[in-house]
Enzyme design. Structure first.
Site, PDB file in Angstrom:
ATOM      1  N   CYS A 179       0.295  -1.015  -0.262  1.00 41.55           N
ATOM      2  CA  CYS A 179      -0.062   0.424   0.002  1.00 41.55           C
ATOM      3  C   CYS A 179       0.814   1.753  -0.004  1.00 41.55           C
ATOM      4  CB  CYS A 179      -0.807  -0.571   1.114  1.00 41.55           C
ATOM      5  SG  CYS A 179      -0.511   0.055   2.371  1.00 41.55           S
ATOM      6  N   HIS A 208      -2.147   0.984   6.683  1.00 42.64           N
ATOM      7  CA  HIS A 208      -2.946   0.377   5.737  1.00 42.64           C
ATOM      8  C   HIS A 208      -2.797   2.454   5.416  1.00 42.64           C
ATOM      9  CE1 HIS A 208      -3.928  -1.373   1.814  1.00 42.64           C
ATOM     10  NE2 HIS A 208      -5.256  -0.282   1.902  1.00 42.64           N
ATOM     11  N   HIS A 244      -6.186   1.351  -3.987  1.00 46.37           N
ATOM     12  CA  HIS A 244      -4.591   1.176  -2.934  1.00 46.37           C
ATOM     13  C   HIS A 244      -4.936  -0.207  -3.529  1.00 46.37           C
ATOM     14  CE1 HIS A 244      -7.280  -1.688  -0.613  1.00 46.37           C
ATOM     15  NE2 HIS A 244      -8.147  -1.545  -1.689  1.00 46.37           N
TER      16      HIS A 244
END
Length: 179
Positions: A84, A137, A149
């Site tokens: 990510c 994240h 993402h």
């Protein structure tokens, strides 16, 4: 070499070697303190020299071109794949020439938290997905309640809705680098 200097050097080397061999288990108070200290040492990233509308377009083009790229933990290129934060770092560097910190935690520390009402394309959205850091994240907001993402192992770079139950439950908020 003077005896006192020799003693100090020997002590410093011994301490450094001892530190390399020991580490606190994840999520201990010591680890959390260390993470907080690292976050405090991250330099803020402020983008003031780029037109926001143009930046949004460049970030969108760059990120949408990555859809379908495989996830790879620690990855930061189209050849290797992305995790990510590697994807976010890659997009900002290639679209705007801006260097960002490597981890989601450090990106959060380097950016400015904003209310969701000010969220614009190109801003970051953060989640706590159960990693060792609160900010485990990150995704790039692309507008209309969606973000792009690199989700997890076995998946590819993709878009998601912030309202999807899993992401809504783990959502920590929005941040920006634009001032």
């Amino acid at each position: 070499m003077k005896p006192i200097v020799k003693i100090l050097l020997t002590t410093a080397v011994a301490a450094a070697l001892a530190a390399c061999g020991t580490s606190a288990p994840p999520n201990t108070a010591k680890t959390k303190k260390r993470h907080a200290a690292v976050a405090r040492s991250v330099q803020p990233v402020r983008i003031t020299h780029i037109d926001r509308t143009q930046a949004e377009q460049e970030l969108m083009l760059q990120s949408m071109g990555l859809v379908g790229t495989p996830y790879r933990w620690g990855g930061g290129s189209t050849e290797a794949g992305f995790d990510c934060s590697g994807m976010i770092q890659f997009v900002y560097k290639n679209a705007l020439g801006v260097n960002l910190p490597r981890t989601a935690r450090d990106m959060a520390a380097a950016s400015k938290k904003i209310p969701d009402s000010r969220l614009k394309a190109g801003d970051l959205v953060f989640f706590n997905t159960g990693g060792s850091s609160r900010y485990s994240h990150v995704g790039l907001y692309i507008g209309n309640g969606e973000f792009i993402h690199a989700p997890s192992s076995g998946k590819t770079v993709q878009t998601e809705k912030l309202s999807k139950p899993y992401y809504a439950k783990n959502y920590l908020g929005a941040h920006t680098f634009f001032y």
